[in-house]
Design a protein around this motif. Structure first.
Motif, short mmCIF file in Angstrom:
data_model
loop_
_atom_site.label_atom_id
_atom_site.label_comp_id
_atom_site.label_asym_id
_atom_site.label_seq_id
_atom_site.Cartn_x
_atom_site.Cartn_y
_atom_site.Cartn_z
N LEU A 66 0.68 -1.19 0.05
CA LEU A 66 0.00 -0.04 0.09
C LEU A 66 0.86 1.30 0.00
O LEU A 66 0.27 2.37 -0.25
CB LEU A 66 -1.10 -0.11 1.18
CG LEU A 66 -2.13 -1.00 1.12
CD1 LEU A 66 -2.83 -0.96 2.39
CD2 LEU A 66 -2.91 -0.43 -0.04
N GLY A 67 2.11 1.03 0.13
CA GLY A 67 2.97 2.26 0.28
C GLY A 67 4.25 2.02 0.59
O GLY A 67 4.67 1.08 0.66
N TRP A 68 4.95 3.19 0.61
CA TRP A 68 6.44 2.81 1.05
C TRP A 68 6.82 3.87 2.65
O TRP A 68 5.76 4.81 2.83
CB TRP A 68 7.46 3.48 0.05
CG TRP A 68 7.49 5.16 -0.14
CD1 TRP A 68 6.48 5.90 -1.04
CD2 TRP A 68 7.84 6.35 0.62
NE1 TRP A 68 6.53 7.26 -1.02
CE2 TRP A 68 7.48 7.34 0.12
CE3 TRP A 68 8.85 6.33 1.56
CZ2 TRP A 68 8.20 8.64 0.56
CZ3 TRP A 68 9.49 7.41 2.21
CH2 TRP A 68 9.08 8.73 1.37
N GLY A 69 7.60 3.61 3.17
CA GLY A 69 7.87 4.11 4.38
C GLY A 69 9.38 3.56 5.19
O GLY A 69 9.82 3.07 4.78
N LEU A 70 9.59 4.54 6.26
CA LEU A 70 10.76 4.42 7.03
C LEU A 70 10.35 3.58 7.98
O LEU A 70 9.70 4.08 9.04
CB LEU A 70 11.23 5.87 7.51
CG LEU A 70 12.09 6.63 6.25
CD1 LEU A 70 13.56 6.13 6.17
CD2 LEU A 70 11.58 6.76 5.11
N VAL A 71 11.16 2.31 8.18
CA VAL A 71 10.92 1.44 9.31
C VAL A 71 12.34 1.19 10.14
O VAL A 71 13.28 0.99 9.40
CB VAL A 71 10.38 0.06 8.74
CG1 VAL A 71 9.91 -0.75 10.14
CG2 VAL A 71 9.08 0.46 7.89
N PRO A 72 12.52 1.05 11.44
CA PRO A 72 13.62 0.60 12.19
C PRO A 72 14.09 -0.75 11.28
O PRO A 72 13.40 -1.60 11.16
CB PRO A 72 13.32 0.60 13.37
CG PRO A 72 12.20 1.40 13.69
CD PRO A 72 11.36 1.04 12.27
N ALA A 73 15.68 -0.77 11.11
CA ALA A 73 16.01 -1.82 10.55
C ALA A 73 15.83 -3.01 11.80
O ALA A 73 15.82 -3.97 11.24
CB ALA A 73 17.56 -1.64 10.25
N LEU A 74 15.97 -2.63 12.70
CA LEU A 74 15.47 -3.87 13.87
C LEU A 74 14.36 -4.56 13.62
O LEU A 74 14.25 -5.73 13.92
CB LEU A 74 15.83 -3.23 15.29
CG LEU A 74 17.36 -2.84 15.95
CD1 LEU A 74 16.89 -1.83 17.19
CD2 LEU A 74 18.19 -3.86 16.13
N GLN A 75 13.43 -3.75 13.40
CA GLN A 75 11.99 -4.18 13.13
C GLN A 75 11.75 -4.98 11.88
O GLN A 75 10.98 -6.00 12.01
CB GLN A 75 10.98 -3.20 13.37
CG GLN A 75 9.71 -3.49 13.34
CD GLN A 75 8.84 -2.22 13.50
OE1 GLN A 75 9.25 -1.20 13.46
NE2 GLN A 75 7.38 -2.57 13.60
N ILE A 76 12.59 -5.08 10.82
CA ILE A 76 12.15 -5.58 9.50
C ILE A 76 13.34 -6.35 9.22
O ILE A 76 13.28 -6.73 8.06
CB ILE A 76 11.69 -4.75 8.64
CG1 ILE A 76 13.13 -3.48 8.33
CG2 ILE A 76 10.58 -3.81 8.88
CD1 ILE A 76 12.63 -2.53 7.20
N ARG A 77 14.20 -6.88 9.98
CA ARG A 77 15.31 -7.74 9.61
C ARG A 77 14.72 -9.08 8.73
O ARG A 77 15.38 -9.44 7.90
CB ARG A 77 16.20 -8.02 10.83
CG ARG A 77 17.56 -8.80 10.28
CD ARG A 77 18.31 -9.08 11.67
NE ARG A 77 18.63 -7.79 12.23
CZ ARG A 77 18.54 -7.55 13.47
NH1 ARG A 77 17.93 -8.30 14.24
NH2 ARG A 77 19.00 -6.38 13.92
N GLN A 78 13.86 -9.71 9.58
CA GLN A 78 13.41 -10.89 8.91
C GLN A 78 12.56 -10.61 7.57
O GLN A 78 12.38 -11.44 6.72
CB GLN A 78 12.61 -11.54 9.98
CG GLN A 78 13.31 -12.00 11.13
CD GLN A 78 12.23 -12.93 12.10
OE1 GLN A 78 11.23 -13.07 11.91
NE2 GLN A 78 13.19 -13.44 13.08
N ALA A 79 11.64 -9.60 7.68
CA ALA A 79 11.05 -9.10 6.38
C ALA A 79 12.01 -8.87 5.29
O ALA A 79 11.59 -9.22 4.04
CB ALA A 79 10.08 -7.75 6.73
#
Length: 293
Positions: free
Chosen positions: A233-246
């Motif tokens: 649905l979009g692009w965004g800024l996310v903590p690298a810690l939170q999306i390592r597995q993604a």
């Protein structure tokens, strides 16, 4: 001498966001709490509350609330040293922090402290760019935010920086950024922001020459934020810690590899907060050093 029953009424109204909820927290009637606040104002000869929705402290009210926070912390220390005072139960600590810290490193850092000190946390979620307003208003004992300069009577310590990556789903990148990210494409591609105080996406876009005004979704949830991105649905800024597995499984990809945004985080606390706040500060600085840049 200050009457602490009156100060507790003021603190409850501000912390709970209204007279009715403040009265419920104190186990009193709304009328009783209102009368205590009015009596406090009468004794001081000036207002301590701005009667809005929610009510907010005046300048004098903020100074009184700051005092209340420090007294609560010192009373906890005294209760552990003099058990006959009856301060033997769990202590409730009200802290403001940003949602991304809560979603990543915070719980692991404070768990040993809460267990050892029998501390119950009451967390107030604020964006890292505005969290200090809670300290300034006197309704929290400490806060995590991006501002290094403490308010009067408080101190701050650097925790490290939270690294944010600009990401989106592969399908979203294929639809909007085929051939690479440009200022025009980024301006028209829907972004996802956390709320009105969230300026991370704006900071990232400005690096690529994109002015304010780009289209965006608003999602005030760290988990929901990532789900929106993974759903395309979009692009965004996310903590690298939170999306390592993604990132590892390919659910998300960086839209501009190498273009990270590092947000410094600081822990603010009352200088006269006593042993309890000193122990929490030590735990946070140690715990944050294991996760933040």
């Amino acid at each position: 001498m200050l009457d602490y029953k009156l100060l507790d009424a003021l603190a409850a109204v501000v912390e709970q966001g209204g007279f009715e909820r403040g009265a419920r927290a104190l186990g009193l009637t709304q009328s009783a709490v209102s009368q205590r606040v009015k009596l406090l104002e009468a004794r001081l000869g000036q207002p301590v509350l701005l009667r809005g929705s929610p009510p907010g402290p005046t300048a004098v009210g903020r100074r009184l609330l700051n005092h209340v926070q420090q007294v609560r912390l010192l009373e906890h220390d005294l209760g552990t040293q003099v058990p006959s005072l009856g301060e033997t139960g769990a202590h409730r600590l009200r802290v403001a922090l940003n949602a991304d810290s809560l979603a990543t490193w915070w719980a692991e850092a404070v768990a040993p402290f809460c267990e050892a000190g029998r501390v119950l946390l009451e967390l107030v979620i604020e964006d890292q760019d505005v969290g200090l307003k809670r300290m300034r208003a006197g309704d929290v004992a400490g806060c995590v935010c991006a501002e290094p300069t403490p308010v009067a009577g408080a101190a701050s310590v650097a925790l490290g920086a939270m690294r944010y990556l600009g990401v989106a789903s592969p399908a979203f990148v294929a639809r909007h950024f085929e051939g690479g990210v440009t200022a025009e494409r980024l301006y028209h591609a829907p972004a996802v922001i956390f709320g009105s105080d969230d300026r991370l996406q704006h900071r990232f876009a400005a690096r690529l020459g994109v002015a304010d005004g780009f289209v965006h979704h608003t999602v005030p949830s760290s988990e929901g934020f990532v789900r929106m991105l993974e759903s395309g649905l979009g692009w965004g800024l996310v903590p690298a810690l939170q999306i390592r597995q993604a990132l590892e499984r390919g659910a998300l990809v960086e839209i501009c590899p190498g273009e990270a945004v590092d947000v410094p985080l600081y822990w603010h606390y009352w200088r006269q907060g006593g042993v309890l706040i000193d122990e929490l500060t030590a735990r946070l600085t140690h715990g944050a050093s294991r996760h933040l840049v």
